[in-house]
Design a protein around this motif. Structure first.
Motif, PDB file in Angstrom:
ATOM      1  N   MET A   1       9.624  -2.218   5.604  1.00 56.44           N
ATOM      2  CA  MET A   1       9.871  -0.722   5.507  1.00 56.44           C
ATOM      3  C   MET A   1       8.927  -0.036   4.562  1.00 56.44           C
ATOM      4  SD  MET A   1      12.118   1.789   6.332  1.00 56.44           S
ATOM      5  CE  MET A   1      13.579   2.024   6.521  1.00 56.44           C
ATOM      6  N   LEU A   2       8.533  -0.721   3.533  1.00 49.98           N
ATOM      7  CA  LEU A   2       7.755  -0.134   2.529  1.00 49.98           C
ATOM      8  C   LEU A   2       6.438  -0.090   3.224  1.00 49.98           C
ATOM      9  CD1 LEU A   2       7.004   0.594  -0.423  1.00 49.98           C
ATOM     10  CD2 LEU A   2       6.634  -1.701  -0.832  1.00 49.98           C
ATOM     11  N   GLU A   3       5.852  -0.785   3.725  1.00 50.68           N
ATOM     12  CA  GLU A   3       4.323  -0.561   4.699  1.00 50.68           C
ATOM     13  C   GLU A   3       4.527   0.624   5.362  1.00 50.68           C
ATOM     14  OE1 GLU A   3       3.371  -4.244   6.199  1.00 50.68           O
ATOM     15  OE2 GLU A   3       3.224  -5.319   4.325  1.00 50.68           O
ATOM     16  N   LEU A   4       5.743   0.827   6.230  1.00 50.37           N
ATOM     17  CA  LEU A   4       5.722   1.850   7.227  1.00 50.37           C
ATOM     18  C   LEU A   4       5.629   3.112   6.441  1.00 50.37           C
ATOM     19  CD1 LEU A   4       6.442   2.658  10.028  1.00 50.37           C
ATOM     20  CD2 LEU A   4       8.896   2.561   9.507  1.00 50.37           C
ATOM     21  N   VAL A   5       6.464   3.204   5.659  1.00 48.64           N
ATOM     22  CA  VAL A   5       6.518   4.686   5.058  1.00 48.64           C
ATOM     23  C   VAL A   5       5.313   4.816   3.924  1.00 48.64           C
ATOM     24  CG1 VAL A   5       7.499   5.864   2.990  1.00 48.64           C
ATOM     25  CG2 VAL A   5       9.024   4.471   4.407  1.00 48.64           C
ATOM     26  N   LEU A   6       4.526   3.835   3.401  1.00 45.42           N
ATOM     27  CA  LEU A   6       3.361   4.149   2.903  1.00 45.42           C
ATOM     28  C   LEU A   6       2.325   4.234   3.725  1.00 45.42           C
ATOM     29  CD1 LEU A   6       3.593   1.613  -0.120  1.00 45.42           C
ATOM     30  CD2 LEU A   6       3.874   4.024  -0.187  1.00 45.42           C
ATOM     31  N   GLY A   7       2.402   3.745   4.886  1.00 44.26           N
ATOM     32  CA  GLY A   7       1.252   3.964   6.127  1.00 44.26           C
ATOM     33  C   GLY A   7       1.339   5.310   6.648  1.00 44.26           C
ATOM     34  N   MET A   8       2.427   5.967   6.416  1.00 41.45           N
ATOM     35  CA  MET A   8       2.306   7.392   7.204  1.00 41.45           C
ATOM     36  C   MET A   8       1.602   8.451   6.222  1.00 41.45           C
ATOM     37  SD  MET A   8       6.258   7.674   8.286  1.00 41.45           S
ATOM     38  CE  MET A   8       6.921   8.033   6.776  1.00 41.45           C
ATOM     39  N   ALA A   9       0.906   9.362   6.889  1.00 43.60           N
ATOM     40  CA  ALA A   9       0.221  10.251   6.225  1.00 43.60           C
ATOM     41  C   ALA A   9       1.188  11.323   6.030  1.00 43.60           C
ATOM     42  CB  ALA A   9      -1.094  10.714   6.999  1.00 43.60           C
ATOM     43  N   VAL A  10       2.165  11.286   5.052  1.00 36.33           N
ATOM     44  CA  VAL A  10       3.115  12.142   4.933  1.00 36.33           C
ATOM     45  C   VAL A  10       3.183  12.444   3.374  1.00 36.33           C
ATOM     46  CG1 VAL A  10       5.700  12.886   4.982  1.00 36.33           C
ATOM     47  CG2 VAL A  10       4.550  11.731   6.746  1.00 36.33           C
ATOM     48  N   ASP A  11       3.338  13.784   2.730  1.00 34.60           N
ATOM     49  CA  ASP A  11       3.619  14.029   1.413  1.00 34.60           C
ATOM     50  C   ASP A  11       4.586  13.344   0.964  1.00 34.60           C
ATOM     51  OD1 ASP A  11       3.110  15.338  -0.989  1.00 34.60           O
ATOM     52  OD2 ASP A  11       4.494  16.951  -0.407  1.00 34.60           O
ATOM     53  N   PRO A  12       4.706  12.815  -0.143  1.00 30.97           N
ATOM     54  CA  PRO A  12       5.548  11.965  -0.867  1.00 30.97           C
ATOM     55  C   PRO A  12       7.017  12.727  -1.059  1.00 30.97           C
ATOM     56  CG  PRO A  12       3.653  11.297  -1.956  1.00 30.97           C
ATOM     57  CD  PRO A  12       3.410  12.512  -1.138  1.00 30.97           C
ATOM     58  N   LEU A  13       6.877  14.114  -1.198  1.00 30.00           N
ATOM     59  CA  LEU A  13       7.930  14.918  -1.569  1.00 30.00           C
ATOM     60  C   LEU A  13       8.869  14.972  -0.156  1.00 30.00           C
ATOM     61  CD1 LEU A  13       9.497  16.343  -3.461  1.00 30.00           C
ATOM     62  CD2 LEU A  13       8.092  18.440  -2.777  1.00 30.00           C
ATOM     63  N   TRP A  14       8.161  14.873   1.176  1.00 29.34           N
ATOM     64  CA  TRP A  14       8.994  14.871   2.480  1.00 29.34           C
ATOM     65  C   TRP A  14       9.774  13.476   2.589  1.00 29.34           C
ATOM     66  CZ3 TRP A  14      10.399  18.717   4.914  1.00 29.34           C
ATOM     67  CH2 TRP A  14       9.411  19.847   5.026  1.00 29.34           C
ATOM     68  N   VAL A  15       9.116  12.375   1.981  1.00 30.42           N
ATOM     69  CA  VAL A  15       9.815  11.287   2.090  1.00 30.42           C
ATOM     70  C   VAL A  15      10.948  11.290   1.253  1.00 30.42           C
ATOM     71  CG1 VAL A  15       9.489   8.569   1.552  1.00 30.42           C
ATOM     72  CG2 VAL A  15       7.588   9.787   2.681  1.00 30.42           C
ATOM     73  N   VAL A  16      10.821  11.824   0.041  1.00 26.84           N
ATOM     74  CA  VAL A  16      12.093  12.035  -0.920  1.00 26.84           C
ATOM     75  C   VAL A  16      13.037  12.865  -0.255  1.00 26.84           C
ATOM     76  CG1 VAL A  16      12.775  12.767  -3.168  1.00 26.84           C
ATOM     77  CG2 VAL A  16      10.750  11.208  -2.894  1.00 26.84           C
ATOM     78  N   THR A  17      12.435  13.861   0.374  1.00 29.18           N
ATOM     79  CA  THR A  17      13.672  14.711   0.980  1.00 29.18           C
ATOM     80  C   THR A  17      14.431  13.977   2.203  1.00 29.18           C
ATOM     81  OG1 THR A  17      12.077  16.710   0.445  1.00 29.18           O
ATOM     82  CG2 THR A  17      13.779  16.898   2.001  1.00 29.18           C
ATOM     83  N   ILE A  18      13.653  13.207   2.943  1.00 32.34           N
ATOM     84  CA  ILE A  18      14.351  12.473   3.947  1.00 32.34           C
ATOM     85  C   ILE A  18      15.378  11.552   3.495  1.00 32.34           C
ATOM     86  CG2 ILE A  18      13.947  10.844   6.059  1.00 32.34           C
ATOM     87  CD1 ILE A  18      11.451  12.282   6.518  1.00 32.34           C
ATOM     88  N   MET A  19      14.962  10.947   2.176  1.00 35.51           N
ATOM     89  CA  MET A  19      15.748   9.917   1.663  1.00 35.51           C
ATOM     90  C   MET A  19      16.889  10.678   1.156  1.00 35.51           C
ATOM     91  SD  MET A  19      13.432   6.979  -0.072  1.00 35.51           S
ATOM     92  CE  MET A  19      12.123   8.121  -1.077  1.00 35.51           C
TER      93      MET A  19
END
Length: 125
Positions: A1-19
């Motif tokens: 899961m960590l590799e999947l998220v870190l491999g995406m070219a997405v702003d970290p704020l969007w990742v936090v928003t999804i979480m």
């Protein structure tokens, strides 16, 4: 899961928003401690790997848990309020009364996201 998220070219704020969205959604159906036990082992390594402050993120999680517990139609706290209120108070009345608190929580969440110092000023150096 960590590799999947870190491999995406997405702003970290969007990742936090999804979480945080996942936490709010789960908060409508599941008790708070259970949500933390399910999500934090998955989310915390991601947050740390993205270089974000874990205390800041945990404060955001707590705010989202509060929003989830008060969000109609399935917020668990709403049913507790109904069970302890007089018989003439309807569930619709409780839903209407809960919305201002949800809005206040969302505004607080936005402020803590925008100004992380609000959550971490007590941390020290």
């Amino acid at each position: 899961m960590l590799e999947l998220v870190l491999g995406m070219a997405v702003d970290p704020l969007w990742v936090v928003t999804i979480m945080l969205g996942v936490v709010v959604l789960l908060g409508c159906f599941i008790e708070q401690v259970s949500i933390m036990m399910i999500t934090l082992p998955i989310f915390m390594p991601i947050v740390k790997a993205m270089g974000m402050d874990p205390i800041w993120f945990c404060i955001l999680i707590l705010l989202c848990l509060s929003i989830g517990q008060l969000s109609p139609p399935f917020g668990l706290a709403l049913f507790v309020m109904k069970a302890t209120s007089p018989p003439e108070v309807t569930l619709k009345d409780i839903y209407q009364a809960a919305w201002p608190y949800c809005v206040i929580d969302v505004v607080g969440l936005g402020l803590v996201i925008q100004f992380p110092i609000l959550a971490t000023w007590f941390k020290g150096t």
